[in-house]
Design a protein around this motif. Sequence first.
Motif, PDB file in Angstrom:
ATOM      1  N   ASN A 164       0.828  -1.202   0.000  1.00 35.89           N
ATOM      2  CA  ASN A 164       0.000   0.000   0.000  1.00 35.89           C
ATOM      3  C   ASN A 164       0.866   1.257   0.000  1.00 35.89           C
ATOM      4  O   ASN A 164       0.557   2.246  -0.682  1.00 35.89           O
ATOM      5  CB  ASN A 164      -0.928   0.014   1.214  1.00 35.89           C
ATOM      6  CG  ASN A 164      -2.208  -0.763   0.976  1.00 35.89           C
ATOM      7  OD1 ASN A 164      -2.628  -0.961  -0.164  1.00 35.89           O
ATOM      8  ND2 ASN A 164      -2.837  -1.213   2.043  1.00 35.89           N
ATOM      9  N   PHE A 165       1.950   1.217   0.774  1.00 38.59           N
ATOM     10  CA  PHE A 165       2.853   2.364   0.854  1.00 38.59           C
ATOM     11  C   PHE A 165       3.532   2.609  -0.494  1.00 38.59           C
ATOM     12  O   PHE A 165       3.568   3.745  -0.987  1.00 38.59           O
ATOM     13  CB  PHE A 165       3.905   2.121   1.935  1.00 38.59           C
ATOM     14  CG  PHE A 165       4.933   3.205   2.039  1.00 38.59           C
ATOM     15  CD1 PHE A 165       4.601   4.450   2.560  1.00 38.59           C
ATOM     16  CD2 PHE A 165       6.236   2.997   1.605  1.00 38.59           C
ATOM     17  CE1 PHE A 165       5.554   5.468   2.650  1.00 38.59           C
ATOM     18  CE2 PHE A 165       7.190   3.996   1.689  1.00 38.59           C
ATOM     19  CZ  PHE A 165       6.845   5.238   2.209  1.00 38.59           C
ATOM     20  N   ILE A 166       4.050   1.558  -1.109  1.00 38.00           N
ATOM     21  CA  ILE A 166       4.731   1.692  -2.403  1.00 38.00           C
ATOM     22  C   ILE A 166       3.778   2.205  -3.476  1.00 38.00           C
ATOM     23  O   ILE A 166       4.103   3.122  -4.243  1.00 38.00           O
ATOM     24  CB  ILE A 166       5.340   0.338  -2.826  1.00 38.00           C
ATOM     25  CG1 ILE A 166       6.463  -0.063  -1.872  1.00 38.00           C
ATOM     26  CG2 ILE A 166       5.866   0.407  -4.265  1.00 38.00           C
ATOM     27  CD1 ILE A 166       7.009  -1.453  -2.115  1.00 38.00           C
ATOM     28  N   VAL A 167       2.585   1.607  -3.528  1.00 40.44           N
ATOM     29  CA  VAL A 167       1.602   1.994  -4.543  1.00 40.44           C
ATOM     30  C   VAL A 167       1.172   3.440  -4.352  1.00 40.44           C
ATOM     31  O   VAL A 167       1.097   4.216  -5.317  1.00 40.44           O
ATOM     32  CB  VAL A 167       0.377   1.057  -4.497  1.00 40.44           C
ATOM     33  CG1 VAL A 167      -0.764   1.608  -5.341  1.00 40.44           C
ATOM     34  CG2 VAL A 167       0.761  -0.339  -4.988  1.00 40.44           C
ATOM     35  N   SER A 168       0.895   3.840  -3.117  1.00 41.31           N
ATOM     36  CA  SER A 168       0.420   5.203  -2.871  1.00 41.31           C
ATOM     37  C   SER A 168       1.505   6.243  -3.163  1.00 41.31           C
ATOM     38  O   SER A 168       1.222   7.317  -3.705  1.00 41.31           O
ATOM     39  CB  SER A 168      -0.088   5.342  -1.431  1.00 41.31           C
ATOM     40  OG  SER A 168       0.921   5.013  -0.503  1.00 41.31           O
ATOM     41  N   VAL A 169       2.760   5.924  -2.825  1.00 43.21           N
ATOM     42  CA  VAL A 169       3.859   6.853  -3.129  1.00 43.21           C
ATOM     43  C   VAL A 169       4.007   7.026  -4.643  1.00 43.21           C
ATOM     44  O   VAL A 169       4.166   8.150  -5.148  1.00 43.21           O
ATOM     45  CB  VAL A 169       5.188   6.338  -2.524  1.00 43.21           C
ATOM     46  CG1 VAL A 169       6.373   7.115  -3.094  1.00 43.21           C
ATOM     47  CG2 VAL A 169       5.164   6.487  -1.014  1.00 43.21           C
ATOM     48  N   THR A 170       3.930   5.911  -5.368  1.00 43.15           N
ATOM     49  CA  THR A 170       4.066   5.959  -6.831  1.00 43.15           C
ATOM     50  C   THR A 170       2.966   6.807  -7.456  1.00 43.15           C
ATOM     51  O   THR A 170       3.229   7.660  -8.310  1.00 43.15           O
ATOM     52  CB  THR A 170       4.021   4.534  -7.416  1.00 43.15           C
ATOM     53  OG1 THR A 170       5.038   3.741  -6.815  1.00 43.15           O
ATOM     54  CG2 THR A 170       4.239   4.582  -8.920  1.00 43.15           C
ATOM     55  N   ASN A 187      -3.455   9.853  -2.567  1.00 39.64           N
ATOM     56  CA  ASN A 187      -2.296   8.972  -2.522  1.00 39.64           C
ATOM     57  C   ASN A 187      -1.199   9.520  -1.615  1.00 39.64           C
ATOM     58  O   ASN A 187      -0.436   8.748  -1.016  1.00 39.64           O
ATOM     59  CB  ASN A 187      -1.763   8.733  -3.929  1.00 39.64           C
ATOM     60  CG  ASN A 187      -2.650   7.799  -4.721  1.00 39.64           C
ATOM     61  OD1 ASN A 187      -2.705   6.608  -4.470  1.00 39.64           O
ATOM     62  ND2 ASN A 187      -3.381   8.355  -5.686  1.00 39.64           N
ATOM     63  N   ALA A 188      -1.124  10.844  -1.496  1.00 37.50           N
ATOM     64  CA  ALA A 188      -0.202  11.433  -0.519  1.00 37.50           C
ATOM     65  C   ALA A 188      -0.655  11.080   0.897  1.00 37.50           C
ATOM     66  O   ALA A 188       0.164  10.731   1.754  1.00 37.50           O
ATOM     67  CB  ALA A 188      -0.146  12.947  -0.705  1.00 37.50           C
ATOM     68  N   VAL A 189      -1.967  11.150   1.116  1.00 42.10           N
ATOM     69  CA  VAL A 189      -2.517  10.735   2.414  1.00 42.10           C
ATOM     70  C   VAL A 189      -2.260   9.247   2.629  1.00 42.10           C
ATOM     71  O   VAL A 189      -1.889   8.809   3.723  1.00 42.10           O
ATOM     72  CB  VAL A 189      -4.032  11.038   2.484  1.00 42.10           C
ATOM     73  CG1 VAL A 189      -4.630  10.467   3.770  1.00 42.10           C
ATOM     74  CG2 VAL A 189      -4.285  12.529   2.394  1.00 42.10           C
ATOM     75  N   GLY A 190      -2.451   8.458   1.566  1.00 39.82           N
ATOM     76  CA  GLY A 190      -2.199   7.024   1.646  1.00 39.82           C
ATOM     77  C   GLY A 190      -0.753   6.713   1.985  1.00 39.82           C
ATOM     78  O   GLY A 190      -0.464   5.790   2.756  1.00 39.82           O
ATOM     79  N   ALA A 191       0.168   7.477   1.405  1.00 39.65           N
ATOM     80  CA  ALA A 191       1.588   7.277   1.702  1.00 39.65           C
ATOM     81  C   ALA A 191       1.877   7.570   3.171  1.00 39.65           C
ATOM     82  O   ALA A 191       2.638   6.849   3.822  1.00 39.65           O
ATOM     83  CB  ALA A 191       2.431   8.174   0.803  1.00 39.65           C
ATOM     84  N   LEU A 192       1.247   8.623   3.697  1.00 36.49           N
ATOM     85  CA  LEU A 192       1.431   8.973   5.111  1.00 36.49           C
ATOM     86  C   LEU A 192       0.864   7.882   6.019  1.00 36.49           C
ATOM     87  O   LEU A 192       1.510   7.460   6.990  1.00 36.49           O
ATOM     88  CB  LEU A 192       0.757  10.310   5.404  1.00 36.49           C
ATOM     89  CG  LEU A 192       0.864  10.821   6.848  1.00 36.49           C
ATOM     90  CD1 LEU A 192       2.327  11.012   7.238  1.00 36.49           C
ATOM     91  CD2 LEU A 192       0.101  12.133   7.005  1.00 36.49           C
ATOM     92  N   LEU A 193      -0.341   7.399   5.671  1.00 41.53           N
ATOM     93  CA  LEU A 193      -0.945   6.317   6.457  1.00 41.53           C
ATOM     94  C   LEU A 193      -0.097   5.048   6.371  1.00 41.53           C
ATOM     95  O   LEU A 193       0.073   4.329   7.360  1.00 41.53           O
ATOM     96  CB  LEU A 193      -2.358   6.034   5.948  1.00 41.53           C
ATOM     97  CG  LEU A 193      -3.406   7.122   6.204  1.00 41.53           C
ATOM     98  CD1 LEU A 193      -4.719   6.769   5.516  1.00 41.53           C
ATOM     99  CD2 LEU A 193      -3.625   7.315   7.697  1.00 41.53           C
TER     100      LEU A 193
END
Length: 221
Positions: A164-170, A187-193
Motif C-alpha cells: 500500500n505504501f509503495i503503490v500510494s507513493v508511486t 495517494n499522498a494521504v495514503g503514503a502517510l498512512l
Amino acid sequence: MQVLTALSYTAIVSTIGLFLTGIPVTRRIKKARSSANVSYTPYLAAMISTCLWLKYGILTQDYTLISVNGIGFLLNFYYVVICYSYSKDERAFYYPLLITISAMFGPLLYVKYLAPTYMHAVHAIGYCGCITSTIMFGSPLATLGRVLRTKSTESMVFSLCLMNFIVSVTWALYGYVINDIFVQGPNAVGALLGLVQLLLFVKYPSSGGPGHVYDLAARLV
C-alpha cells in the motif's frame, strides 16, 4: 516525459501486483469449497474504488488510470464472484452488495444525467475517488486499537502495508507530475498512512521478531 513514462509503468505494475494478491486466496477458497473464513469486504471496496477511478480516467483521458483500474475492477469482481459462489450464507452478501452498487452507480448516474458541466462531472468523480482511496489505504489501521493494546502487530499484514505504501507513493508522484490534485491528494494521504503502519511494525514487532514478513496470500482473510 521519461519520468512520467517511468512512473506510469511503475504505477501500473505495482498496483496490478497488489490486485493479483487475491488469486492465491481464491485458490484456497476453491480448494476448501468454502469462503467462510475469507473477508470479502476489501474486494467490494476495491470494486468501488477501481470503478470510480476508471470513470475518472475515461473523463480525463488518462490511459494509465484506465488500464490499471479496468484490470483492477475485473479482478476484484472475479474475487467477489468466487466468494459469493462458495459462501454458505449468500444472504449475508445482499446488504454489502447493495451498498457497493449504490456507491458505484450513484456517482456514475450523477455524472451521466445530472452534472451540469464536464468539470462538475470530473470533480464529482474525483472527490468520490479520493474518499474511497483514503478508506482503502487506511483500512489496515482498523486494528490499531488491538495493536496498541497488545503492543504487537500480529493482527496486521506487513506485506499489505508495504505494498500500500509503495503503490500510494508511486501514484502520488504520478499525480504531482501530471498536476492532478485528485490523483496526488489521496495517494499522498495514503503514503502517510502507509508510513504510520510501517512504523508500527518497528515499534511493536510481531512474535516473528523485527523484520518478519507475513505471507500476504495467507493473511488476507
